[in-house]
Motif scaffolding. Structure first.
Motif, PDB file in Angstrom:
ATOM      1  N   CYS A 170      -2.914   0.178   7.536  1.00 27.99           N
ATOM      2  CA  CYS A 170      -3.393   0.771   6.289  1.00 27.99           C
ATOM      3  C   CYS A 170      -2.457   0.306   5.171  1.00 27.99           C
ATOM      4  CB  CYS A 170      -3.379   2.290   6.398  1.00 27.99           C
ATOM      5  SG  CYS A 170      -4.500   2.887   7.689  1.00 27.99           S
ATOM      6  N   HIS A 171      -2.738   0.755   3.940  1.00 27.55           N
ATOM      7  CA  HIS A 171      -1.877   0.305   2.843  1.00 27.55           C
ATOM      8  C   HIS A 171      -0.491   0.947   2.932  1.00 27.55           C
ATOM      9  CE1 HIS A 171      -2.635   4.154   0.924  1.00 27.55           C
ATOM     10  NE2 HIS A 171      -1.723   3.847   0.028  1.00 27.55           N
ATOM     11  N   PHE A 191      -7.251  -1.929   7.050  1.00 26.86           N
ATOM     12  CA  PHE A 191      -8.141  -0.783   6.826  1.00 26.86           C
ATOM     13  C   PHE A 191      -7.988  -0.448   5.341  1.00 26.86           C
ATOM     14  CE2 PHE A 191      -8.765   3.887   6.794  1.00 26.86           C
ATOM     15  CZ  PHE A 191      -9.889   4.058   7.577  1.00 26.86           C
ATOM     16  N   SER A 192      -8.387  -1.373   4.491  1.00 27.62           N
ATOM     17  CA  SER A 192      -8.268  -1.194   3.033  1.00 27.62           C
ATOM     18  C   SER A 192      -8.889  -2.405   2.353  1.00 27.62           C
ATOM     19  CB  SER A 192      -6.802  -1.090   2.592  1.00 27.62           C
ATOM     20  OG  SER A 192      -6.107  -2.283   2.885  1.00 27.62           O
ATOM     21  N   VAL A 193      -9.324  -2.199   1.119  1.00 28.67           N
ATOM     22  CA  VAL A 193      -9.803  -3.354   0.353  1.00 28.67           C
ATOM     23  C   VAL A 193      -8.626  -4.049  -0.314  1.00 28.67           C
ATOM     24  CG1 VAL A 193     -10.396  -2.054  -1.762  1.00 28.67           C
ATOM     25  CG2 VAL A 193     -11.557  -4.190  -1.249  1.00 28.67           C
ATOM     26  N   GLY A 194      -7.663  -3.242  -0.823  1.00 25.09           N
ATOM     27  CA  GLY A 194      -6.473  -3.832  -1.441  1.00 25.09           C
ATOM     28  C   GLY A 194      -5.546  -4.330  -0.342  1.00 25.09           C
ATOM     29  N   LEU A 249     -16.237   0.868   0.452  1.00 25.78           N
ATOM     30  CA  LEU A 249     -15.584   1.979  -0.249  1.00 25.78           C
ATOM     31  C   LEU A 249     -15.908   2.031  -1.740  1.00 25.78           C
ATOM     32  CD1 LEU A 249     -13.426   0.027  -1.469  1.00 25.78           C
ATOM     33  CD2 LEU A 249     -11.905   0.784   0.334  1.00 25.78           C
ATOM     34  N   ARG A 292      -4.413   0.346  -8.498  1.00 20.82           N
ATOM     35  CA  ARG A 292      -3.060   0.467  -7.954  1.00 20.82           C
ATOM     36  C   ARG A 292      -2.129   0.880  -9.098  1.00 20.82           C
ATOM     37  NH1 ARG A 292      -5.047   0.534  -3.668  1.00 20.82           N
ATOM     38  NH2 ARG A 292      -4.667  -0.783  -1.840  1.00 20.82           N
ATOM     39  N   HIS A 314      -4.272   9.485  -4.391  1.00 24.80           N
ATOM     40  CA  HIS A 314      -4.843   8.256  -3.804  1.00 24.80           C
ATOM     41  C   HIS A 314      -5.930   8.582  -2.769  1.00 24.80           C
ATOM     42  CE1 HIS A 314      -3.893   3.785  -2.737  1.00 24.80           C
ATOM     43  NE2 HIS A 314      -5.172   4.058  -2.566  1.00 24.80           N
ATOM     44  N   SER A 359     -11.037   6.467  -1.454  1.00 28.07           N
ATOM     45  CA  SER A 359     -11.940   6.162  -0.323  1.00 28.07           C
ATOM     46  C   SER A 359     -12.023   7.305   0.688  1.00 28.07           C
ATOM     47  CB  SER A 359     -11.464   4.892   0.390  1.00 28.07           C
ATOM     48  OG  SER A 359     -10.226   5.115   1.026  1.00 28.07           O
ATOM     49  N   ARG A 408     -14.496   6.238   5.283  1.00 24.66           N
ATOM     50  CA  ARG A 408     -13.408   5.887   6.206  1.00 24.66           C
ATOM     51  C   ARG A 408     -13.975   5.316   7.503  1.00 24.66           C
ATOM     52  NH1 ARG A 408      -8.633   8.438   3.878  1.00 24.66           N
ATOM     53  NH2 ARG A 408      -8.668   7.254   1.931  1.00 24.66           N
TER      54      ARG A 408
HETATM   55  C1  8YV Z   1      -7.158   3.530   1.048  1.00 30.64           C
HETATM   56  C2  8YV Z   1      -7.292   1.802  -0.884  1.00 30.64           C
HETATM   57  O1  8YV Z   1      -6.877   4.864   0.910  1.00 30.64           O
HETATM   58  O2  8YV Z   1      -8.713   0.358   0.295  1.00 30.64           O
HETATM   59  C3  8YV Z   1      -7.807   0.454  -0.520  1.00 30.64           C
HETATM   60  O3  8YV Z   1      -7.301  -0.535  -1.072  1.00 30.64           O
HETATM   61  O4  8YV Z   1      -6.489   1.919  -1.731  1.00 30.64           O
HETATM   62  C4  8YV Z   1      -7.790   3.035  -0.206  1.00 30.64           C
HETATM   63  O5  8YV Z   1      -9.111   2.898   0.120  1.00 30.64           O
HETATM   64  C5  8YV Z   1      -6.027   2.837   1.653  1.00 30.64           C
HETATM   65  O6  8YV Z   1      -5.730   1.603   1.174  1.00 30.64           O
HETATM   66  C6  8YV Z   1      -6.237   2.780   3.140  1.00 30.64           C
HETATM   67  O7  8YV Z   1      -5.373   1.909   3.788  1.00 30.64           O
END
Ligand code: 8YV
Length: 324
Positions: free
Chosen positions: A54-55, A77-80, A103, A242, A290, A293, A299
């Motif tokens: 995750c982030h 598990f994130s878009v960023g 998301l 961010r 934060h 999502s 999720r």
């Molecule tokens: C998440 C987010 O909470 O996807 C992203 O970039 O910032 C959020 O959706 C988080 O990154 C999950 O790892």
């Protein structure tokens, strides 16, 4: 252990995601959802073919440099993916993927919540009700900023930016945006969006400014004092991207002077524990932890998308969401 690839999920994931992970892979799970140290991440991933982070896991060049040769993929598990040094991953031949699209709706909801929470003084209002400080009413009580029919500015008109702009249209807002590559004419028309070639040209047109660009070296501190000065007096700033894209000192000064009427922030520099202390004190900051999502369907969608990417990688195919 069978001959299934081993996947290390750094955090506790939604049940349905873990069920699929356990069905299709040898899974290393984190049932207590403990935040691992860099050393632990390196140590545990020594027995893994892929990491599903995750982030919250900072996969810096230093950490990636210490990963076992066995690790072939980082399926976020994130878009960023600013928490992953993609250049270091490329040097190690590690594939990196993210989870776009799934998301966008949830994050757009939070962006609109941030806009309304900031504009209509939700921080003060919630405190008045919860702390029994609500004693009176008068015509001037809790008067905020109306957003209906105003101008909604977007920096970073990608997937989340576009869905958020669409939602803002529900408030009859006129959409203005800037983006590295201009939207095609059809998409622009569908959003009723006016394009501005630069951030500087966009800002004077933003009664609300919503930030949707990724955190990169180029966007760090993007919303600085010079640019804030170009916003109309009384503008609302929204950030669901961010924390890094905002110069905190500059935004806090503008929130104190009233040049920026209020900010709705779901992301912060130094989150979760080290955010600028003034953000906790200012009444005109509507802050969320934060949670862009944070809905079950989203999720689940993020987890399934990360697994789709791993499935492709281990089938020798190109994953749809490869970013490095
Ligand atoms: C998440 C987010 O909470 O996807 C992203 O970039 O910032 C959020 O959706 C988080 O990154 C999950 O790892």
């Amino acid at each position: 252990m069978g001959d299934k690839p081993v996947v290390f999920a750094t955090r506790k994931l939604p049940e349905a995601v873990e069920a699929r992970l356990v069905r299709d892979y040898e899974a290393i799970l984190n049932p207590d959802d403990r935040l691992y140290t860099a050393d632990e991440l390196v140590e545990i991933s020594a027995g893994a073919d892929a990491i599903l982070p995750c982030h919250s896991e900072k996969l810096t060049a230093e950490v990636i440099g210490r990963l076992s040769d066995r690790v072939k993929a980082i399926a976020n598990f994130s878009v960023g993916y600013d928490h992953v040094d993609t250049e270091a991953a490329k040097r190690r031949g590690i594939i990196v993927t993210n989870t776009p699209d799934v998301l966008s709706d949830a994050t757009a909801e939070i962006a609109i919540l941030c806009m309304l929470g900031a504009a209509r003084r939700a921080t003060e209002g919630v405190a008045l009700v919860r702390e029994a400080g609500w004693k009176d009413w008068s015509p001037k009580f809790m008067v905020g900023t109306q957003v209906t029919g105003k101008r909604f500015g977007v920096i970073g008109m990608g997937r989340v930016g576009q869905v958020t702009a669409k939602r803002a249209r529900g408030f009859d807002m006129a959409v203005h945006y800037t983006k590295r590559s201009r939207l095609d004419a059809g998409t622009e028309a569908a959003l009723g969006a006016s394009y501005h070639a630069t951030i500087e040209e966009l800002l004077p047109h933003c009664d609300v400014l919503s930030l949707h660009c990724p955190a990169t070296p180029e966007t760090t501190g993007l919303l600085n004092a010079e640019r804030i000065a170009l916003l109309p007096k009384g503008a609302i700033v929204v950030n669901t991207a961010r924390g890094a894209v905002i110069d905190d000192e500059a935004l806090i000064a503008a929130l104190k002077s009233g040049h920026v009427a209020a900010a709705g922030l779901d992301v912060f520099n130094g989150e979760p524990t080290d955010i600028h202390p003034e953000y906790r004190k200012l009444d005109n900051v509507f802050g969320l932890p934060h949670i862009g999502s944070a809905t079950l369907e989203t999720r689940d969608g993020m987890g399934f998308r990360a697994l789709d990417n791993l499935d492709a990688i281990f089938a020798g195919k190109e994953p749809v969401d490869r970013v490095a």
